[in-house]
Design a protein around this motif. Structure first.
Motif, short mmCIF file in Angstrom:
data_model
loop_
_atom_site.label_atom_id
_atom_site.label_comp_id
_atom_site.label_asym_id
_atom_site.label_seq_id
_atom_site.Cartn_x
_atom_site.Cartn_y
_atom_site.Cartn_z
N GLU A 154 85.83 88.26 4.96
CA GLU A 154 85.29 88.36 3.61
C GLU A 154 86.01 89.46 2.83
N PRO A 155 86.41 89.19 1.59
CA PRO A 155 87.00 90.26 0.78
C PRO A 155 85.94 91.31 0.44
N ARG A 156 86.42 92.54 0.19
CA ARG A 156 85.52 93.64 -0.15
C ARG A 156 85.58 93.93 -1.66
N VAL A 157 84.46 94.46 -2.17
CA VAL A 157 84.41 94.97 -3.54
C VAL A 157 83.73 96.33 -3.49
N ALA A 158 83.93 97.10 -4.56
CA ALA A 158 83.24 98.38 -4.71
C ALA A 158 82.00 98.17 -5.58
N VAL A 159 81.01 99.02 -5.40
CA VAL A 159 79.80 98.95 -6.19
C VAL A 159 79.37 100.37 -6.52
N CYS A 160 78.86 100.56 -7.73
CA CYS A 160 78.46 101.89 -8.16
C CYS A 160 77.30 101.79 -9.13
N SER A 161 76.74 102.91 -9.47
CA SER A 161 75.67 102.96 -10.47
C SER A 161 76.24 102.68 -11.86
N GLU A 162 75.40 102.15 -12.74
CA GLU A 162 75.83 101.92 -14.11
C GLU A 162 76.21 103.22 -14.81
N ASN A 163 75.72 104.36 -14.29
CA ASN A 163 76.01 105.67 -14.89
C ASN A 163 77.22 106.36 -14.27
N CYS A 164 77.81 105.71 -13.25
CA CYS A 164 78.94 106.32 -12.56
C CYS A 164 80.22 106.16 -13.39
N LEU B 12 83.04 105.47 -12.31
CA LEU B 12 83.79 104.33 -11.80
C LEU B 12 83.47 103.06 -12.59
N ALA B 13 82.24 102.95 -13.06
CA ALA B 13 81.87 101.77 -13.85
C ALA B 13 82.70 101.70 -15.14
N ARG B 14 83.06 102.84 -15.69
CA ARG B 14 83.88 102.86 -16.91
C ARG B 14 85.35 102.63 -16.60
N ILE B 15 85.79 103.12 -15.43
CA ILE B 15 87.19 102.91 -15.04
C ILE B 15 87.45 101.43 -14.78
N GLY B 16 86.52 100.78 -14.08
CA GLY B 16 86.58 99.33 -13.94
C GLY B 16 87.37 98.79 -12.78
N ARG B 17 88.01 99.62 -11.94
CA ARG B 17 88.69 99.15 -10.74
C ARG B 17 88.93 100.34 -9.83
N LEU B 18 89.17 100.03 -8.54
CA LEU B 18 89.35 101.10 -7.55
C LEU B 18 90.34 100.63 -6.50
N ALA B 19 91.23 101.53 -6.09
CA ALA B 19 92.16 101.25 -5.00
C ALA B 19 91.56 101.72 -3.68
N TRP B 20 91.81 100.99 -2.63
CA TRP B 20 91.30 101.34 -1.30
C TRP B 20 91.74 102.75 -0.91
N THR B 21 92.95 103.11 -1.28
CA THR B 21 93.48 104.43 -0.91
C THR B 21 92.85 105.56 -1.72
N ASP B 22 92.09 105.22 -2.78
CA ASP B 22 91.46 106.25 -3.60
C ASP B 22 89.97 106.40 -3.33
N VAL B 23 89.44 105.62 -2.39
CA VAL B 23 88.00 105.69 -2.12
C VAL B 23 87.59 107.08 -1.67
N ALA C 159 92.18 96.53 -0.21
CA ALA C 159 91.20 96.70 0.87
C ALA C 159 91.39 95.64 1.94
N PRO C 160 91.33 96.02 3.21
CA PRO C 160 91.38 95.01 4.27
C PRO C 160 90.11 94.17 4.23
N PRO C 161 90.18 92.89 4.60
CA PRO C 161 88.97 92.06 4.58
C PRO C 161 88.00 92.49 5.67
N SER C 162 86.76 92.07 5.52
CA SER C 162 85.71 92.39 6.48
C SER C 162 85.42 91.16 7.34
N PRO C 163 85.63 91.25 8.65
CA PRO C 163 85.38 90.07 9.49
C PRO C 163 83.89 89.78 9.65
N VAL C 164 83.57 88.51 9.79
CA VAL C 164 82.20 88.09 10.06
C VAL C 164 82.26 87.12 11.24
#
Length: 283
Positions: A158-168, A170-181, A252-257
């Motif tokens: 499964e592909p991964r996504v980031a999630v944050c608060s509406e006040n974070c 990151l919500a304004r930036i709109g994207r995130l790199a795995w290496t910047d987590v 981001a690497p995928p998440s196995p299920v």
């Protein structure tokens, strides 16, 4: 008389098909094996039930009378087996959000083909439930340590996504790199989460970790702006929370299920469920 159900089923099939070859195909056995079974039945009853020729098969008068009773016995047995099957269930353990539409299609295929049902068992730790034999099969995500002796059937990545608060921010930036987590506080579900400090090399791990014990705690902690989360993409499609924002995660690497089970669990049901699960995987 040592007459078995297999004898009755073989006789009823030949009588219905009027052909040994077609009956053998219906019963999924060889024609010589079917002929031996019919011969055994006639020998044990000391009667001739079928008249055979090179062109056709016909019931004798005795065979026609016997067929009525044989079909009645088989129908009663089939009804009894169906009644038992409806009371049999396979327990599928999961911690959150079954993959869709795979789960729904797999369950339908399994129940239609077996007559048994699937009991869905929501538990914070499916592998612990499997160890304690509280479930027959555990659906797991991420790289997990399976119990000794258990087997894993990989299903998908499964592909991964980031999630944050509406006040974070990151919500304004709109994207995130795995290496910047690592630059952000990371909220981790320590029991059934798919992403945690273990997901990065030691020198790239997030500096701040906020621990939670289940999916609901994880969700509300992210919503409270205690940090960001990383989760399989299914959560974006299935989670409706006004305080959350899902953000694309690049690199981001995928998440196995996969499905985990013990070989000594109820063999036939587990095997049939695994067959249904694999058959419903996207091609």
């Amino acid at each position: 008389m040592d007459v078995e159900l297999r004898h009755l089923r073989a006789f009823a099939s030949v009588a219905r098909c009027r052909s040994f070859s077609r009956a053998a195909e219906e019963l999924l056995i060889t024609q010589p094996a079917l002929s031996r079974t019919i011969a055994q039945l006639e020998d044990r009853l000391s009667v001739r039930l079928l008249d055979r020729s090179s062109r056709h098969v016909e019931l004798t008068a005795t065979g026609a009378g016997f067929l009525v009773h044989a079909e009645r016995v088989l129908a009663t047995m089939d009804q009894a087996l169906a009644a038992v099957s409806r009371r049999v269930s396979l327990r599928l353990g999961f911690s959150w959000l079954l993959p869709d539409p795979w789960a729904q299609r797999t369950i339908s295929r399994f129940e239609e083909s077996t007559g048994a049902s699937v009991a869905l068992v929501r538990t914070d730790d499916p592998l612990q439930a499997l160890r304690q034999r509280g479930v027959d099969i555990a659906l797991v995500r991420g790289d997990v340590d399976v119990p000794e002796g258990a087997r894993v059937v990989p299903l998908a990545d499964e592909p991964r996504v980031a999630v944050c608060s509406e006040n974070c921010e990151l919500a304004r930036i709109g994207r995130l790199a795995w290496t910047d987590v690592h630059r952000w506080p990371l909220v981790v579900n320590t029991v059934s989460g798919t992403t945690g400090p273990w997901s990065w090399p030691a020198d790239r791990r997030p500096d701040r970790i906020v621990k939670t014990a289940n999916y609901d705690e994880w969700l509300e902690t992210v919503a409270a702006d205690r940090g960001i989360g990383i989760v399989p993409e299914v959560a974006r499609r299935r989670t409706r929370h006004p305080a959350l924002r899902f953000v694309p995660l690049t690199g981001a690497p995928p998440s196995p299920v996969g499905l985990v089970h013990f070989p000594d669990a109820p063999g036939a049901l587990v095997r049939r469920f695994l067959e249904a699960a694999v058959a419903e995987l996207p091609r």
